[in-house]
Design a protein around this motif. Structure first.
Motif, PDB file in Angstrom:
ATOM      1  N   VAL A   1       0.830  -1.209   0.000  1.00 11.73           N
ATOM      2  CA  VAL A   1       0.000   0.000   0.000  1.00 11.73           C
ATOM      3  C   VAL A   1       0.863   1.257   0.000  1.00 11.73           C
ATOM      4  CG1 VAL A   1      -1.622   1.366   1.393  1.00 11.73           C
ATOM      5  CG2 VAL A   1      -2.041  -1.068   1.013  1.00 11.73           C
ATOM      6  N   VAL A   2       1.911   1.271   0.815  1.00 14.88           N
ATOM      7  CA  VAL A   2       2.810   2.431   0.856  1.00 14.88           C
ATOM      8  C   VAL A   2       3.479   2.638  -0.505  1.00 14.88           C
ATOM      9  CG1 VAL A   2       4.971   3.310   1.829  1.00 14.88           C
ATOM     10  CG2 VAL A   2       3.230   2.347   3.331  1.00 14.88           C
ATOM     11  N   THR A   3       3.921   1.549  -1.121  1.00 18.13           N
ATOM     12  CA  THR A   3       4.552   1.641  -2.441  1.00 18.13           C
ATOM     13  C   THR A   3       3.588   2.234  -3.465  1.00 18.13           C
ATOM     14  OG1 THR A   3       5.959  -0.285  -1.998  1.00 18.13           O
ATOM     15  CG2 THR A   3       5.641   0.313  -4.301  1.00 18.13           C
ATOM     16  N   ALA A   4       2.361   1.709  -3.499  1.00 17.06           N
ATOM     17  CA  ALA A   4       1.373   2.192  -4.459  1.00 17.06           C
ATOM     18  C   ALA A   4       1.016   3.653  -4.217  1.00 17.06           C
ATOM     19  CB  ALA A   4       0.115   1.325  -4.396  1.00 17.06           C
ATOM     20  N   LEU A   5       0.855   4.042  -2.961  1.00 15.53           N
ATOM     21  CA  LEU A   5       0.515   5.436  -2.649  1.00 15.53           C
ATOM     22  C   LEU A   5       1.610   6.395  -3.109  1.00 15.53           C
ATOM     23  CD1 LEU A   5      -1.044   5.124   0.933  1.00 15.53           C
ATOM     24  CD2 LEU A   5      -2.205   5.899  -1.141  1.00 15.53           C
ATOM     25  N   LEU A   6       2.862   6.020  -2.891  1.00 13.08           N
ATOM     26  CA  LEU A   6       3.966   6.898  -3.288  1.00 13.08           C
ATOM     27  C   LEU A   6       4.025   7.091  -4.801  1.00 13.08           C
ATOM     28  CD1 LEU A   6       6.846   5.783  -0.876  1.00 13.08           C
ATOM     29  CD2 LEU A   6       5.607   7.956  -0.868  1.00 13.08           C
ATOM     30  N   THR A   7       3.624   6.062  -5.568  1.00 17.96           N
ATOM     31  CA  THR A   7       3.673   6.206  -7.030  1.00 17.96           C
ATOM     32  C   THR A   7       2.624   7.178  -7.560  1.00 17.96           C
ATOM     33  OG1 THR A   7       2.214   4.288  -7.374  1.00 17.96           O
ATOM     34  CG2 THR A   7       4.594   3.874  -7.404  1.00 17.96           C
ATOM     35  N   HIS A   8       1.702   7.608  -6.707  1.00 20.88           N
ATOM     36  CA  HIS A   8       0.723   8.616  -7.132  1.00 20.88           C
ATOM     37  C   HIS A   8       1.357   9.996  -7.241  1.00 20.88           C
ATOM     38  CE1 HIS A   8      -1.933   5.416  -6.566  1.00 20.88           C
ATOM     39  NE2 HIS A   8      -2.796   5.904  -5.687  1.00 20.88           N
ATOM     40  N   ILE A   9       2.477  10.191  -6.523  1.00 19.35           N
ATOM     41  CA  ILE A   9       3.066  11.532  -6.484  1.00 19.35           C
ATOM     42  C   ILE A   9       4.503  11.575  -6.997  1.00 19.35           C
ATOM     43  CG2 ILE A   9       1.598  12.318  -4.596  1.00 19.35           C
ATOM     44  CD1 ILE A   9       4.004  11.815  -2.714  1.00 19.35           C
ATOM     45  N   MET A  10       5.107  10.412  -7.263  1.00 22.34           N
ATOM     46  CA  MET A  10       6.483  10.399  -7.767  1.00 22.34           C
ATOM     47  C   MET A  10       6.699   9.201  -8.682  1.00 22.34           C
ATOM     48  SD  MET A  10       8.240   9.411  -4.075  1.00 22.34           S
ATOM     49  CE  MET A  10       9.920   9.031  -4.590  1.00 22.34           C
ATOM     50  N   ALA A  11       7.719   9.298  -9.514  1.00 25.99           N
ATOM     51  CA  ALA A  11       7.997   8.250 -10.491  1.00 25.99           C
ATOM     52  C   ALA A  11       8.248   6.916  -9.804  1.00 25.99           C
ATOM     53  CB  ALA A  11       9.204   8.636 -11.341  1.00 25.99           C
ATOM     54  N   HIS A  12       7.723   5.839 -10.410  1.00 28.03           N
ATOM     55  CA  HIS A  12       7.829   4.528  -9.766  1.00 28.03           C
ATOM     56  C   HIS A  12       9.277   4.077  -9.608  1.00 28.03           C
ATOM     57  CE1 HIS A  12       8.432   3.359 -13.831  1.00 28.03           C
ATOM     58  NE2 HIS A  12       7.943   2.150 -13.781  1.00 28.03           N
ATOM     59  N   THR A  13      10.172   4.588 -10.436  1.00 30.11           N
ATOM     60  CA  THR A  13      11.595   4.273 -10.280  1.00 30.11           C
ATOM     61  C   THR A  13      12.120   4.837  -8.967  1.00 30.11           C
ATOM     62  OG1 THR A  13      11.941   4.291 -12.672  1.00 30.11           O
ATOM     63  CG2 THR A  13      13.893   4.558 -11.288  1.00 30.11           C
ATOM     64  N   ALA A  14      11.804   6.096  -8.701  1.00 31.18           N
ATOM     65  CA  ALA A  14      12.233   6.733  -7.460  1.00 31.18           C
ATOM     66  C   ALA A  14      11.575   6.071  -6.252  1.00 31.18           C
ATOM     67  CB  ALA A  14      11.903   8.223  -7.499  1.00 31.18           C
ATOM     68  N   VAL A  15      10.324   5.664  -6.407  1.00 28.17           N
ATOM     69  CA  VAL A  15       9.614   4.984  -5.318  1.00 28.17           C
ATOM     70  C   VAL A  15      10.304   3.671  -4.978  1.00 28.17           C
ATOM     71  CG1 VAL A  15       7.467   3.828  -4.657  1.00 28.17           C
ATOM     72  CG2 VAL A  15       7.385   6.038  -5.822  1.00 28.17           C
TER      73      VAL A  15
END
Length: 489
Positions: free
Chosen positions: A148-162
């Motif tokens: 869930v934390v991983t998915a939430l972070l990809t809403h605001i930043m590039a999935h590579t950075a996440v």
């Protein structure tokens, strides 16, 4: 022959030379074969597969075989991609090797560096302990919390950075599992799950990856309609989050943790968090630098003026500041996983090779024309499947760029609405579950050494089938209920 000699002979791993030769054989068969027939689109335009294009396909097959079966370190296989292009005159050396330092590769390098900084400063442990204090001792909840934390972070930043940010956090969590560094089901599920979920979350907003903005541009040019930031999220939010929770169930089935709980974990996490004390200077500096870069990158989607500044330059500022402020030193460069950086260098090179030689376009036209008289549902799913396959081998931006324009041209002949083509392609472009080169989170997760590329491919096949089933349900039932046009009169 001595017993030692017999034992040594019997322990020879024949798989490695066998699959190495298979890759070479596929290369030779394709490269030296007679010219292949042209591809012709519905408008009658011809696409010739040149000698260079055939060579690109040959390199593509060799690299794919070697990557899946790991006959060489994955970064070394990437070097072979550049070497073969130069030796067989597929592309000039300056083009073949220049792609190894493409801005996208440097973006991945900067993202990985952020992960190193989070680990070195202690921010990762602090985040991990806080999460474990919340989710508790059940390993199923730990899976869910991380996903869930991983998915939430990809809403605001590039999935590579996440992925680069979450990866060291997962290492800290796994260290408390009590199995050392050895591979376990929990370890496989934790790291592979992070990679899969990062893809699922990244489709939900335009901030998750560059592919969304590229697709929006193509759509506007060809169809003449604008896809808004929140318009895209409206249709992508339900399918993205349904995939996140289905993937949690997927990993609970195939990689059910050996331990249902980790007794005393919450207390231990609380104790370890207390031992960290207050935030240090380096932790504060690292957090400010990283989140400042993230904010600027996010604002690029809302302020066109910022789009003039390349995203790689923005995120590389963080790397420069880490060294300027002595958060990182020259010794830390030795900890950069160059095998992963080289993997993406090779992926960029073969991607551009397929694009520039016309091989990718030839593949796309041949595939989609096969379905130009098919039922509308079959046509939509065929496009999604093609993008799914291509995005596992080349950059998902390129997969969208070669398939979406052709699909949007064919769609009106089958009375298919362009919106469903656009969203279906974006869904599968964001979830390359088969190969490590499909997306940076896949390769970052691989650095954990919890799974092999073969395992990733094996379970990725099942996850990809699950994705196609979910997409089919959305195309037929859910998106029409949400107001998306599927067919046109």
């Amino acid at each position: 022959m001595s017993q030692a000699g017999v034992a040594e002979t019997s322990s020879v791993d024949w798989k490695r030379p066998l699959f190495m030769l298979l890759g070479i054989a596929l290369f030779a068969i394709v490269y030296f074969s007679p010219p292949w027939p042209d591809a012709v689109d519905p408008m009658g335009k011809t696409f010739v597969l040149t000698r260079e294009g055939k060579g690109a396909l040959a390199v593509f097959l060799l690299a794919g075989t070697w990557w899946v079966f790991e006959v060489l370190p994955i970064g070394v296989t990437s070097i072979a991609i550049g070497v073969l292009q130069a030796l067989f005159l597929i592309r000039t050396p300056d083009k073949a090797f220049k792609d190894f330092m493409d801005p996208s590769v440097l973006f991945i390098y900067a993202s990985v560096t952020i992960g190193l900084v989070f680990t070195k400063t202690g921010l990762t442990k602090r985040m991990a302990y806080k999460m474990l204090m919340i989710v508790g001792e059940k390993t199923s909840n730990i899976y869910l919390g991380c996903f869930v934390v991983t998915a939430l972070l990809t809403h605001i930043m590039a999935h590579t950075a996440v992925a680069a940010t979450i990866y060291p956090l997962l290492l800290a969590i796994y260290s408390l599992y009590g199995e050392g560094d050895r591979p376990t089901k929990f370890g496989k599920g934790l790291f592979m799950g992070m990679a899969y979920v990062a893809g699922a979350g990244s489709i939900i907003t335009l901030l998750g990856a560059a592919r969304g903005a590229v697709a929006v541009g193509f759509y506007k040019d060809i169809v003449g309609k604008e896809i808004t930031f929140f318009g895209l999220t409206y249709y992508m939010f339900p399918i993205g989050w349904i995939m996140v929770f289905l993937l949690w169930g997927f990993f609970m089935i195939f990689f059910k943790p050996e331990k249902k709980t980790i007794p005393g974990l919450r207390e231990k996490a609380t104790q370890l968090n207390a031992q960290l004390g207050s935030l240090t200077r380096n932790e504060i500096l690292a957090a400010v630098i990283v989140f400042s870069c993230i904010i600027v990158l996010s604002l690029r989607s809302f302020f066109p003026a910022l789009n003039k500044i390349d995203k790689t330059a923005i995120i590389l500022i963080s790397t420069l500041l880490f060294f300027i402020l002595n958060i990182l030193t020259i010794e830390d460069l030795e900890n950069v996983p160059w095998n992963i950086i080289l993997l993406f260098s090779g992926a960029m090179s073969i991607g551009f090779c397929l694009w520039e030689t016309g091989a990718a376009k030839w593949l796309a036209v041949n595939w989609l024309v096969m379905f130009q008289k098919a039922n509308w549902f079959i046509f939509i799913m065929s496009i999604a499947f093609f993008v799914l396959v291509m995005t596992n081998f080349i950059m998902n931006v390129a997969a969208i760029a070669i398939s979406l324009p052709v699909a949007l041209v064919i769609a009106p002949y089958l009375k298919v609405a362009p919106e469903v083509i656009f969203y279906s392609a974006l869904v599968t472009a964001g979830m390359p579950f088969l190969l490590l080169v499909g997306a940076a989170p896949n390769a970052i997760a691989y650095d954990s050494k919890q799974f092999t590329s073969g395992e990733f491919f094996q379970y990725g096949l099942i996850a990809s089938i699950l994705l196609m089933i979910v997409l089919a349900v959305f195309v037929v039932v859910i998106w029409p209920l949400m107001g998306m046009p599927i067919t046109i009169k």
